[in-house]
Design an enzyme around this catalytic site. Structure first.
Site, PDB file in Angstrom:
ATOM      1  N   GLU A  64       0.821  -1.216   0.000  1.00  0.00           N
ATOM      2  CA  GLU A  64       0.000   0.000   0.000  1.00  0.00           C
ATOM      3  C   GLU A  64       0.856   1.267   0.000  1.00  0.00           C
ATOM      4  O   GLU A  64       1.950   1.287   0.571  1.00  0.00           O
ATOM      5  CB  GLU A  64      -0.875   0.023   1.266  1.00  0.00           C
ATOM      6  CG  GLU A  64      -1.847  -1.130   1.321  1.00  0.00           C
ATOM      7  CD  GLU A  64      -2.439  -1.361   2.723  1.00  0.00           C
ATOM      8  OE1 GLU A  64      -3.587  -1.796   2.782  1.00  0.00           O
ATOM      9  OE2 GLU A  64      -1.748  -1.104   3.726  1.00  0.00           O
ATOM     10  N   THR A  92       5.471  -9.494   9.159  1.00  0.00           N
ATOM     11  CA  THR A  92       4.169  -9.336   8.493  1.00  0.00           C
ATOM     12  C   THR A  92       4.086  -7.953   7.854  1.00  0.00           C
ATOM     13  O   THR A  92       3.635  -7.802   6.721  1.00  0.00           O
ATOM     14  CB  THR A  92       3.021  -9.508   9.525  1.00  0.00           C
ATOM     15  OG1 THR A  92       3.067 -10.845  10.013  1.00  0.00           O
ATOM     16  CG2 THR A  92       1.660  -9.250   8.898  1.00  0.00           C
ATOM     17  N   ALA A 147       4.325  -8.627  16.518  1.00  0.00           N
ATOM     18  CA  ALA A 147       5.198  -7.448  16.484  1.00  0.00           C
ATOM     19  C   ALA A 147       4.573  -6.193  17.097  1.00  0.00           C
ATOM     20  O   ALA A 147       5.266  -5.379  17.703  1.00  0.00           O
ATOM     21  CB  ALA A 147       5.623  -7.174  15.038  1.00  0.00           C
ATOM     22  N   ASP A 235      -7.595  -4.942   8.812  1.00  0.00           N
ATOM     23  CA  ASP A 235      -7.198  -3.712   8.126  1.00  0.00           C
ATOM     24  C   ASP A 235      -7.092  -3.891   6.614  1.00  0.00           C
ATOM     25  O   ASP A 235      -6.357  -3.185   5.941  1.00  0.00           O
ATOM     26  CB  ASP A 235      -5.871  -3.185   8.706  1.00  0.00           C
ATOM     27  CG  ASP A 235      -4.738  -4.191   8.570  1.00  0.00           C
ATOM     28  OD1 ASP A 235      -4.985  -5.327   8.114  1.00  0.00           O
ATOM     29  OD2 ASP A 235      -3.593  -3.841   8.916  1.00  0.00           O
ATOM     30  N   SER A 300      -9.581   0.445  14.073  1.00  0.00           N
ATOM     31  CA  SER A 300      -8.331   0.998  13.540  1.00  0.00           C
ATOM     32  C   SER A 300      -7.895   0.285  12.255  1.00  0.00           C
ATOM     33  O   SER A 300      -7.872  -0.943  12.193  1.00  0.00           O
ATOM     34  CB  SER A 300      -7.248   0.834  14.616  1.00  0.00           C
ATOM     35  OG  SER A 300      -5.967   0.867  14.042  1.00  0.00           O
TER      36      SER A 300
HETATM   37  P1  NAD Z   1       2.462 -10.482  13.555  1.00  0.00           P
HETATM   38  O1  NAD Z   1       2.341 -11.463  12.452  1.00  0.00           O
HETATM   39  O2  NAD Z   1       3.801 -10.115  14.073  1.00  0.00           O
HETATM   40  O3  NAD Z   1       1.578 -10.978  14.815  1.00  0.00           O
HETATM   41  C1  NAD Z   1       0.279 -11.457  14.691  1.00  0.00           C
HETATM   42  C2  NAD Z   1       0.036 -12.479  15.790  1.00  0.00           C
HETATM   43  O4  NAD Z   1      -1.346 -12.888  15.725  1.00  0.00           O
HETATM   44  C3  NAD Z   1       0.866 -13.763  15.635  1.00  0.00           C
HETATM   45  O5  NAD Z   1       1.638 -13.984  16.791  1.00  0.00           O
HETATM   46  C4  NAD Z   1      -0.184 -14.875  15.411  1.00  0.00           C
HETATM   47  O6  NAD Z   1       0.181 -16.110  15.985  1.00  0.00           O
HETATM   48  C5  NAD Z   1      -1.405 -14.273  16.102  1.00  0.00           C
HETATM   49  N1  NAD Z   1      -2.689 -14.813  15.672  1.00  0.00           N
HETATM   50  C6  NAD Z   1      -3.110 -15.109  14.419  1.00  0.00           C
HETATM   51  N2  NAD Z   1      -4.369 -15.611  14.459  1.00  0.00           N
HETATM   52  C7  NAD Z   1      -4.738 -15.608  15.772  1.00  0.00           C
HETATM   53  C8  NAD Z   1      -5.927 -15.998  16.449  1.00  0.00           C
HETATM   54  N3  NAD Z   1      -6.963 -16.510  15.788  1.00  0.00           N
HETATM   55  N4  NAD Z   1      -5.978 -15.847  17.797  1.00  0.00           N
HETATM   56  C9  NAD Z   1      -4.918 -15.353  18.494  1.00  0.00           C
HETATM   57  N5  NAD Z   1      -3.753 -14.971  17.889  1.00  0.00           N
HETATM   58  C10 NAD Z   1      -3.666 -15.102  16.543  1.00  0.00           C
HETATM   59  O7  NAD Z   1       1.680  -9.168  13.041  1.00  0.00           O
HETATM   60  P2  NAD Z   1       1.762  -7.692  13.632  1.00  0.00           P
HETATM   61  O8  NAD Z   1       2.798  -6.898  12.944  1.00  0.00           O
HETATM   62  O9  NAD Z   1       1.753  -7.760  15.128  1.00  0.00           O
HETATM   63  O10 NAD Z   1       0.357  -7.133  13.132  1.00  0.00           O
HETATM   64  C11 NAD Z   1      -0.838  -7.610  13.692  1.00  0.00           C
HETATM   65  C12 NAD Z   1      -1.996  -7.158  12.832  1.00  0.00           C
HETATM   66  O11 NAD Z   1      -2.134  -5.740  12.931  1.00  0.00           O
HETATM   67  C13 NAD Z   1      -1.826  -7.468  11.355  1.00  0.00           C
HETATM   68  O12 NAD Z   1      -3.049  -7.940  10.842  1.00  0.00           O
HETATM   69  C14 NAD Z   1      -1.462  -6.134  10.731  1.00  0.00           C
HETATM   70  O13 NAD Z   1      -1.873  -6.033   9.388  1.00  0.00           O
HETATM   71  C15 NAD Z   1      -2.246  -5.191  11.620  1.00  0.00           C
HETATM   72  N6  NAD Z   1      -1.737  -3.831  11.694  1.00  0.00           N
HETATM   73  C16 NAD Z   1      -2.642  -2.836  11.758  1.00  0.00           C
HETATM   74  C17 NAD Z   1      -2.220  -1.530  11.865  1.00  0.00           C
HETATM   75  C18 NAD Z   1      -3.233  -0.436  12.006  1.00  0.00           C
HETATM   76  O14 NAD Z   1      -2.882   0.737  11.917  1.00  0.00           O
HETATM   77  N7  NAD Z   1      -4.472  -0.749  12.271  1.00  0.00           N
HETATM   78  C19 NAD Z   1      -0.844  -1.228  11.862  1.00  0.00           C
HETATM   79  C20 NAD Z   1       0.069  -2.276  11.835  1.00  0.00           C
HETATM   80  C21 NAD Z   1      -0.377  -3.588  11.746  1.00  0.00           C
END
Ligand code: NAD
Length: 361
Positions: A64, A92, A147, A235, A300
Site C-alpha cells: 500500500e 508481516t 510485532a 485492516d 483501527s
Molecule cells: P504479527 O504477524 O507479528 O503478529 C500477529 C500475531 O497474531 C501472531 O503472533 C499470530 O500467531 C497471532 N494470531 C493469528 N491468528 C490468531 C488468532 N486466531 N488468535 C490469536 N492470535 C492469533 O503481526 P503484527 O505486525 O503484530 O500485526 C498484527 C496485525 O495488525 C496485522 O493484521 C497487521 O496487518 C495489523 N496492523 C494494523 C495496523 C493499524 O494501523 N491498524 C498497523 C500495523 C499492523
C-alpha cells in the site's frame, strides 16, 4: 523547526538509527510525545489532503501507498501486510516513508517505518482510548502477541494507565516472548489459554492478530458492558477480527470513513452504517464515551495522517542527534537545467580517475 544541513542531501534514518533515537528518547516517552503530534494533527484534520490508501492486493498480502499533505509538508508511506511472512522469518508488516517540502517538492527526509509504524499504531490506539476507554481502565487483554503487541501495551500504560495485561496468542511462543519482553516494565502479566480467558475482567480489549481472512477472534458473548475494543488487526478487505453482532452493540469510531468502510471491521456492515470520526471526538465536536455500559470500538486500520505525524515528529527530534546518514538522492547540477552536462562532466572525471589509477611504466 530546527534546520537540517544542505537541502540537496536527504537525511536517511536507518533501522539502526531509528532504534537509537527511540532508545535515547525512551520508548514510553517517545510514545507519549508521538501521540501528542498525532493528536495535534487530528485536531487540524480539515487542513489535510485525504485519500484512501492505494492498495495492491495479491494472494498472500497487500502493498500500500499512503499519501497526505497539510499544504506545507507532504508525506507518504510504503507498507506491506503479509501474514504468512513470519513462517519464513520475515515481518508481516514492513514500511518506509518520505517527508517532503511542498513548496519545492524536495524530500526532507526518508526513513525506515517498520518500527515507526508499530509506534504510531500504538500511539494512535492509545490516543483513541484516552477518549473512549472507561474511566479508571487498568486492565487490557491483548489477543495476538506479535510485532505490534509490546508497543500497544507500553502506549496504553503511558496514556491510559493500563497496569494489568492478559495475553493470548494461538502461538504460545508469541505470548511467552511478549511477556518476557515486557517483564520489568511495571505490568502485572497474565498468560491466557484462550481469547475467552484473556477478556475476563479486561476494561480494554486489543485485537492485533494477523490472518488474511474474516476471522472471529471475539464473539458477542465475550464482550461485557462498558468495555473498549481496540481492533487493530482487521485492516484489509476480507480481513476482519470481530463477529458482526459486536458491531451492532458498539459505538464505532474510525479514522477516515472512505478507507475504513473498505478495510475495517465495518466492511461487514452496510455502506451507510453510522460511525463517528475520531478527529471529531478529539476536537470536541462530538462525545466519545457517554456512559458506563457503552461498548466503544476503535476500528483501527491506520491512516496516512498518523504516518505524517510520525515523520514530522522524527524530523523535529533528529536535528543535533547525528542519527541519520546523508543520502545522495537528488541530482544537483551546477546549472539546474544542465542535467545532461552533469553526466558529461562525470564521464570526464571518471576517465581522469581511471588514467591516474593506471600504474606508470
Ligand atoms: P504479527 O504477524 O507479528 O503478529 C500477529 C500475531 O497474531 C501472531 O503472533 C499470530 O500467531 C497471532 N494470531 C493469528 N491468528 C490468531 C488468532 N486466531 N488468535 C490469536 N492470535 C492469533 O503481526 P503484527 O505486525 O503484530 O500485526 C498484527 C496485525 O495488525 C496485522 O493484521 C497487521 O496487518 C495489523 N496492523 C494494523 C495496523 C493499524 O494501523 N491498524 C498497523 C500495523 C499492523
Amino acid at each position: 523547526m530546527p534546520a537540517l544541513p544542505n537541502l540537496n542531501i536527504v537525511p536517511f534514518i536507518s533501522v539502526e538509527n531509528m532504534m537509537d533515537l527511540v532508545l535515547n528518547v525512551g520508548v514510553e516517552n517517545f510514545l507519549t510525545e508521538l501521540s501528542a503530534y498525532i493528536e495535534a494533527d487530528f485536531r487540524r484534520w480539515e487542513a489535510f489532503d485525504k485519500v484512501p490508501r492505494i492498495a495492491s492486493h495479491s494472494q498472500e498480502g497487500v502493498i500500500e501507498l499512503m499519501p497526505t499533505s497539510d499544504g506545507t509538508l507532504y508525506g507518504f508511506k510504503y507498507v506491506n501486510g503479509h501474514p504468512k511472512n513470519t513462517r519464513t522469518g520475515r515481518q508481516t508488516v514492513t514500511a518506509f516513508g518520505v517527508l517532503s517540502d511542498v513548496d519545492s517538492g524536495y524530500p526532507l527526509l526518508i526513513s525506515e517505518m517498520t518500527i515507526l509504524t508499530a509506534l504510531r499504531t500504538a500511539a494512535t490506539s492509545a490516543v483513541a482510548a484516552k477518549y473512549l476507554a472507561p474511566e479508571g481502565a487498568d486492565c487490557m487483554a491483548i489477543i495476538g502477541n506479535g510485532a505490534q503487541s509490546e508497543f500497544q501495551a507500553i502506549a496504553f500504560k503511558a496514556l491510559v494507565g493500563i497496569k494489568k495485561l492478559r495475553l493470548y496468542d494461538i502461538d504460545p511462543h508469541a505470548t511467552e516472548r511478549c511477556a518476557k519482553n515486557l517483564s520489568g516494565m511495571g505490568f502485572e502479566i497474565i498468560r491466557c489459554q484462550s481469547s475467552q480467558e484473556a477478556v475476563e475482567g479486561a476494561h480494554v480489549i486489543t485485537t492485533a492478530t494477523a490472518d488474511k481472512q474474516n476471522a472471529t477472534i471475539l464473539t458477542d458473548n465475550m464482550v461485557g458492558p462498558g468495555v473498549h475494543i481496540n481492533a487493530v488487526g482487521g485492516d484489509c478487505p476480507g480481513k476482519t477480527e470481530l463477529h458482526k453482532d459486536i458491531l451492532l452493540r458498539s459505538d464505532i469510531f474510525v479514522e477516515y470513513p472512505p478507507q475504513t468502510r473498505v478495510e475495517g471491521e465495518i466492511q461487514q456492515m452496510p455502506a451507510d452504517y453510522p460511525v463517528t470520526e475520531l478527529w471529531q471526538v478529539i476536537s470536541g465536536l462530538t462525545t466519545g464515551r457517554t456512559g458506563n455500559t457503552q461498548v466503544t470500538l476503535f476500528d483501527s486500520v491506520g491512516f496516512a495522517t498518523e504516518d505524517f505525524s510520525a515523520l514530522r515528529y522524527i524530523r523535529d527530534k533528529l536535528a543535533g542527534t547525528g542519527l541519520y546518514e546523508n543520502l545522495d538522492l537528488l541530482a544537483d547540477p551546477d546549472e539546474p537545467r544542465d542535467l545532461f552536462g552533469m553526466l558529461l562532466r562525470r564521464e570526464v572525471s571518471r576517465k581522469a580517475t581511471m588514467r591516474n589509477s593506471i600504474p606508470n611504466g
